[in-house]
Design a protein around this motif. Structure first.
Motif, PDB file in Angstrom:
ATOM      1  N   TYR A  54     113.388 -52.421  92.113  1.00 26.64           N
ATOM      2  CA  TYR A  54     112.736 -51.588  91.098  1.00 26.64           C
ATOM      3  C   TYR A  54     111.639 -52.321  90.325  1.00 26.64           C
ATOM      4  O   TYR A  54     111.214 -51.843  89.274  1.00 26.64           O
ATOM      5  CB  TYR A  54     113.777 -51.035  90.128  1.00 26.64           C
ATOM      6  N   MET A 112     108.557 -52.517  90.760  1.00 27.81           N
ATOM      7  CA  MET A 112     107.359 -51.701  90.553  1.00 27.81           C
ATOM      8  C   MET A 112     107.655 -50.404  89.788  1.00 27.81           C
ATOM      9  O   MET A 112     106.744 -49.609  89.557  1.00 27.81           O
ATOM     10  CB  MET A 112     106.706 -51.377  91.897  1.00 27.81           C
ATOM     11  N   LEU A 113     108.913 -50.196  89.411  1.00 30.40           N
ATOM     12  CA  LEU A 113     109.222 -49.042  88.552  1.00 30.40           C
ATOM     13  C   LEU A 113     108.888 -49.446  87.120  1.00 30.40           C
ATOM     14  O   LEU A 113     109.737 -49.909  86.356  1.00 30.40           O
ATOM     15  CB  LEU A 113     110.688 -48.629  88.695  1.00 30.40           C
ATOM     16  N   THR A 114     107.635 -49.320  86.800  1.00 29.62           N
ATOM     17  CA  THR A 114     107.158 -49.761  85.498  1.00 29.62           C
ATOM     18  C   THR A 114     105.939 -48.943  85.118  1.00 29.62           C
ATOM     19  O   THR A 114     105.187 -48.520  85.990  1.00 29.62           O
ATOM     20  CB  THR A 114     106.822 -51.276  85.550  1.00 29.62           C
ATOM     21  N   ASP A 115     105.783 -48.705  83.842  1.00 34.68           N
ATOM     22  CA  ASP A 115     104.572 -48.015  83.405  1.00 34.68           C
ATOM     23  C   ASP A 115     103.365 -48.875  83.757  1.00 34.68           C
ATOM     24  O   ASP A 115     103.383 -50.094  83.575  1.00 34.68           O
ATOM     25  CB  ASP A 115     104.611 -47.773  81.891  1.00 34.68           C
ATOM     26  N   PHE A 116     102.346 -48.214  84.238  1.00 35.88           N
ATOM     27  CA  PHE A 116     101.170 -48.945  84.702  1.00 35.88           C
ATOM     28  C   PHE A 116     100.588 -49.818  83.589  1.00 35.88           C
ATOM     29  O   PHE A 116     100.042 -50.881  83.840  1.00 35.88           O
ATOM     30  CB  PHE A 116     100.130 -47.950  85.226  1.00 35.88           C
ATOM     31  N   TYR A 117     100.734 -49.385  82.343  1.00 37.22           N
ATOM     32  CA  TYR A 117     100.135 -50.178  81.267  1.00 37.22           C
ATOM     33  C   TYR A 117     100.838 -51.510  81.071  1.00 37.22           C
ATOM     34  O   TYR A 117     100.258 -52.442  80.525  1.00 37.22           O
ATOM     35  CB  TYR A 117      99.949 -49.385  79.986  1.00 37.22           C
ATOM     36  N   GLU A 118     102.084 -51.625  81.506  1.00 38.28           N
ATOM     37  CA  GLU A 118     102.737 -52.939  81.437  1.00 38.28           C
ATOM     38  C   GLU A 118     101.957 -53.934  82.306  1.00 38.28           C
ATOM     39  O   GLU A 118     101.857 -55.123  81.985  1.00 38.28           O
ATOM     40  CB  GLU A 118     104.196 -52.877  81.931  1.00 38.28           C
ATOM     41  N   ILE A 119     101.411 -53.425  83.407  1.00 36.51           N
ATOM     42  CA  ILE A 119     100.684 -54.309  84.331  1.00 36.51           C
ATOM     43  C   ILE A 119      99.283 -54.609  83.809  1.00 36.51           C
ATOM     44  O   ILE A 119      98.832 -55.750  83.853  1.00 36.51           O
ATOM     45  CB  ILE A 119     100.627 -53.687  85.747  1.00 36.51           C
ATOM     46  N   GLN A 162     106.899 -58.279  77.812  1.00 37.21           N
ATOM     47  CA  GLN A 162     106.267 -56.962  77.780  1.00 37.21           C
ATOM     48  C   GLN A 162     106.543 -56.190  79.059  1.00 37.21           C
ATOM     49  O   GLN A 162     106.863 -55.013  79.028  1.00 37.21           O
ATOM     50  CB  GLN A 162     104.754 -57.134  77.616  1.00 37.21           C
ATOM     51  N   GLU A 198     109.596 -53.828  79.688  1.00 34.59           N
ATOM     52  CA  GLU A 198     109.848 -52.735  78.745  1.00 34.59           C
ATOM     53  C   GLU A 198     110.356 -51.445  79.412  1.00 34.59           C
ATOM     54  O   GLU A 198     111.373 -50.888  79.016  1.00 34.59           O
ATOM     55  CB  GLU A 198     108.564 -52.407  77.976  1.00 34.59           C
ATOM     56  N   THR A 199     109.624 -50.976  80.419  1.00 31.46           N
ATOM     57  CA  THR A 199     109.952 -49.664  80.994  1.00 31.46           C
ATOM     58  C   THR A 199     111.388 -49.623  81.498  1.00 31.46           C
ATOM     59  O   THR A 199     112.135 -48.675  81.213  1.00 31.46           O
ATOM     60  CB  THR A 199     108.978 -49.323  82.149  1.00 31.46           C
ATOM     61  N   MET A 200     111.789 -50.671  82.222  1.00 32.78           N
ATOM     62  CA  MET A 200     113.126 -50.634  82.821  1.00 32.78           C
ATOM     63  C   MET A 200     114.232 -50.928  81.800  1.00 32.78           C
ATOM     64  O   MET A 200     115.351 -50.418  81.940  1.00 32.78           O
ATOM     65  CB  MET A 200     113.206 -51.596  83.995  1.00 32.78           C
ATOM     66  N   LEU A 243     114.171 -49.836  78.789  1.00 32.94           N
ATOM     67  CA  LEU A 243     114.356 -48.539  78.129  1.00 32.94           C
ATOM     68  C   LEU A 243     115.008 -47.519  79.066  1.00 32.94           C
ATOM     69  O   LEU A 243     115.970 -46.843  78.706  1.00 32.94           O
ATOM     70  CB  LEU A 243     113.009 -48.015  77.625  1.00 32.94           C
ATOM     71  N   LEU A 244     114.469 -47.410  80.264  1.00 34.38           N
ATOM     72  CA  LEU A 244     114.962 -46.413  81.209  1.00 34.38           C
ATOM     73  C   LEU A 244     116.456 -46.608  81.478  1.00 34.38           C
ATOM     74  O   LEU A 244     117.252 -45.657  81.451  1.00 34.38           O
ATOM     75  CB  LEU A 244     114.129 -46.534  82.495  1.00 34.38           C
ATOM     76  N   ARG A 268     110.294 -44.060  80.863  1.00 33.13           N
ATOM     77  CA  ARG A 268     111.253 -44.771  80.006  1.00 33.13           C
ATOM     78  C   ARG A 268     112.341 -43.872  79.438  1.00 33.13           C
ATOM     79  O   ARG A 268     113.358 -44.357  78.960  1.00 33.13           O
ATOM     80  CB  ARG A 268     110.501 -45.438  78.854  1.00 33.13           C
ATOM     81  N   ALA A 291     102.274 -42.416  84.672  1.00 39.31           N
ATOM     82  CA  ALA A 291     102.314 -43.822  84.273  1.00 39.31           C
ATOM     83  C   ALA A 291     103.199 -44.627  85.219  1.00 39.31           C
ATOM     84  O   ALA A 291     103.194 -45.847  85.177  1.00 39.31           O
ATOM     85  CB  ALA A 291     102.857 -43.935  82.847  1.00 39.31           C
ATOM     86  N   THR A 300     104.217 -46.547  88.093  1.00 38.43           N
ATOM     87  CA  THR A 300     103.499 -47.276  89.137  1.00 38.43           C
ATOM     88  C   THR A 300     104.106 -47.053  90.522  1.00 38.43           C
ATOM     89  O   THR A 300     103.396 -46.847  91.505  1.00 38.43           O
ATOM     90  CB  THR A 300     103.511 -48.779  88.805  1.00 38.43           C
ATOM     91  N   THR A 333      96.961 -47.876  79.839  1.00 34.90           N
ATOM     92  CA  THR A 333      96.122 -48.919  79.261  1.00 34.90           C
ATOM     93  C   THR A 333      96.929 -49.892  78.401  1.00 34.90           C
ATOM     94  O   THR A 333      97.259 -50.972  78.853  1.00 34.90           O
ATOM     95  CB  THR A 333      94.958 -48.306  78.468  1.00 34.90           C
TER      96      THR A 333
END
Lengths: 476, 476
Positions: A3, A5-12, A118, A121-123, A125-126, B156, B180, B182, B195
């Motif tokens: 997982y 790449m299971l992340t909000d694009f903005y984290e990248i 940073q 974050e997405t994972m 929270l998810l 998230r 968002a 990815t 962003t």
């Protein structure tokens, strides 16, 4: 399935940005917390730490991931090289699964290079949002059932495969007795059970034939679904006939019926009487059909005769409030070894963050054993429970109370130290037992469904001062 | 991850039961359908067929699965042998993804040995329920935005990993411009973008420093989050200063700001004016913060100046109604080659099933091109659109209407024939385009959020007669 790449694009984009402006190694502190428990509840239940550990332990960018990111033409090669060699280096603390948790306290804290702290974050929270949502909802339903076992039956209406699989796990932490979800039994040991659908009954020429075939097949697990045609006129009479013909000669007394439609209160009372009158006093009555904590409470108040509940869509999606609003906020950065608090301002004062690197301390009364309050302190404070301790309301600071004769327990435990796992996850059974134990130390007033008492989550004086100074500075 | 064991336990007890009583090979017909669209809507959007195909194509019980089932001491060895050699043999029909679908029509039909056709129930429902829920919700939000692009930002707060991954896919079918998430870009080509978070801004010493660093890093994708401290006093002035200092010398005119809190209507109007006055007329304004179709409609009615919306938790969980209530019902069995209709009775007449092996036919007006009605027919009926055709309300049979000058299109397509895949899934872009096209053929009255017009889903006379005869027989 990895997982990473299971992340909000903005984290990248942010990670690449931190690296490009030479800030990637800057040490940052992030807290996950929530502002309000779902359903207006007084508390929630922590869940998902095991899966968060699995994720953090397997963070890895494959060649395909790097190629995909390169194809975006947004990221520098230095950053892509960094990802290729990615090694998780953060410290992570979390409140253990099964713990009652309250608004505004850090339930997960991540410290490390900002590029990494940073990114996750997405994972964070998810994972925690989902399982805490379901554990919390499950516990409400279990409490409404007041000792009558509740089964989780919601896979078919879950929001995706993991919604079903991890939802069943979280529901078990919240107190359900088992699940219909077979794979969750296989993966986590959540006991799976189930008997028949309406289609079983329909596929035979008569309901009686269907029941008889089932009873012969499963004499020891014979729960018959009685509402395919008519519960009172056909379902229960056919069930009793089959119990008499198949089970009685075998000396079996334990069996059951399930009612999946109609007025559960009325039908369960009638069913109980019919079964008792026929001598099947040990036959259980299971009820299902769009149940939740409110309906269960109501039908039990009306004297329904139920031995177990099957709860589906309203548990597995937390239908009345399907979002656990956890957030993940930067609370501090390090500069030349010093921890500098950071705050997020908002016009809505409830949304202003609690800055700095913190601990969560739960104070238990020595007299009653019950939880009195949680206090957020700075990372380096110690609450000496041999001495009286004054707590105060962070919004109304004149509201003060001196606590004596108490035990202070730090809730967060270290999970990763410099990227190395330092925590051994308890078994699911241990988590479930721990949740039940910890919940017994929360006053009923806090556990009420309507207008629960607000449990104290206070700040230490030192932490309050740090926050106040930042607010003053920003408003200057 | 193989999802064969992601099934309600009763599917397995029934399968074993069918085998034990010699009925495993009996041919059965199951329909998936729903009784009501979420949010009181006039229709829903079909989604998830691709993932259903993936599941059915990979049905397989591993040695560990068999051992696990054996450990339950409930299943006969003959059955476990059967599972070891399991080979999917059913016929499957489905309505293609992106099609507007209506209550009570079979959106998936499975025909095959009952032991198999029954077994797949949980995953048929789970897969189609989840994605159709999100595609339907996404489309409502996209329609409310009235041409302004909507981005899916909910990972998230999704209910589990698949909730995020397949939720983004379904949202794209429903019409969002991107996500968002990815990994959903990587897996399905749903365009991902994003962003910065508040933490980016907080991690720098000043908001200006944070914006400047970002603009230097991403001059071509420079959307700045302006609400970390104060939108109007600090966020937008700092953004304009950075646009002037970094972008203007590079000749870049496209850039943007994002507002994630506060009164979006008021702030967006102010922001637009400030940007325009500073000469940044091509700077876009993105709004996010607990949006859904109702809030978006409201703020647009009030004249908000928004160029794109980011929608999170209320889309990815379909918060206002997080359950898509699809059911999977036995509608017929075969006996000596004859198809025998089967019905499920209920005191609630809305819950009585439509029996028999059926087709769904959509009638389009040749004059307007618009969809007029759907008719459920028996599998062997043909509606000849060269002749007038009389439709009637199955509840109020005196309500009748003769349709002329129309085109009749069968909606279900064959997916599997005797277990062999016979359907090529369209690409996600094709599905999205097809959904938009098909939606344009549904009258606005049916698409209204409040009190939508009820689209006709009627039964052919032959099918109606079959149903009525069964009802009479059961009531006799």
């Amino acid at each position: 399935m990895n997982y990473t790449m299971l992340t909000d694009f903005y984290e990248i984009t942010m990670a690449n940005g931190y690296l490009e402006c030479g800030m990637g190694d800057r040490i940052a502190y992030f807290d996950m917390y929530f502002r309000q428990a779902p359903d207006g509840a007084g508390f929630a239940i922590m869940a998902g730490v095991k899966q968060l550990i699995d994720y953090l332990s397997s963070l890895e960018f494959s060649k395909e991931d790097i190629e995909f990111l390169r194809s975006k033409n947004m990221f520098c090669e230095k950053f892509l090289d960094y990802l290729s060699d990615f090694k998780f280096e953060c410290d992570v603390w979390a409140i253990p699964e099964g713990t009652p948790i309250f608004p505004n306290e850090p339930i997960v804290t991540v410290r490390g290079p900002i590029i990494q702290a940073q990114f996750v974050e997405t994972m964070v929270l998810l994972t925690i949002n989902h399982q805490s949502l379901i554990a919390t909802k499950s516990n409400r339903i279990v409490r409404a059932a007041n000792g009558i076992p509740v089964m989780e039956f919601g896979s078919r209406r879950a929001q995706g495969y993991d919604g079903a699989i991890y939802g069943a796990r979280a529901a078990y932490i919240g107190g359900v007795a088992g699940t219909a979800c077979t794979i969750s039994d296989q993966m986590f040991g959540v006991p799976a059970l189930g008997t028949m659908a309406h289609s079983w009954v329909q596929s035979f020429d008569t309901e009686y034939d269907a029941f008889k075939a089932y009873a012969k097949c499963y004499p020891d697990n014979c729960t018959l679904l009685v509402d395919t045609y008519n519960v009172l006129k056909s379902g229960i009479p056919n069930a009793i006939r089959v119990f008499d013909e198949v089970l009685k000669p075998m000396g079996i007394k334990k069996c059951g019926i399930r009612i999946d439609s109609g007025d559960i209160t009325y039908l369960s009372k009638k069913a109980r009487k019919m079964l008792d009158d026929a001598g099947w006093t040990e036959a259980s009555v299971c009820a299902s059909n769009s149940l939740d904590e409110y309906i269960i409470r109501d039908i039990l108040l009306q004297g329904a005769k139920i031995d177990s509940f099957g709860v589906g869509e309203r548990l597995i999606t937390s239908k009345s409030e399907p979002v656990f609003g956890g957030v993940y906020k930067l609370v501090a950065v390090e500069h030349q070894g010093e921890i500098i608090p950071r705050i997020k301002i908002s016009e809505n004062v409830q949304k202003i963050t609690n800055p700095y690197f913190k601990k969560v301390v739960r104070l238990y009364s020595n007299e009653t054993g019950m939880a009195i309050a949680d206090v957020l302190t700075t990372y380096d404070e110690v609450i000496d429970d041999a001495l009286p301790y004054e707590i105060f309301d962070p919004q109304n600071t004149w509201k003060r109370k001196v606590i004596t004769d108490f035990k202070a327990v730090e809730l967060q435990v270290p999970i990763f130290k410099s990227g190395k796992l330092v925590y051994e996850s308890p078994s699911l059974e241990e988590i479930k037992a721990y949740a039940e134990e910890e919940l017994s130390l929360i006053w009923d007033e806090v556990k009420r469904f309507e207008n629960p008492h607000t449990y104290y989550v206070d700040l230490s004086q030192k932490l309050w001062d740090i926050r106040y100074d930042l607010l003053k500075a920003y408003n200057a």
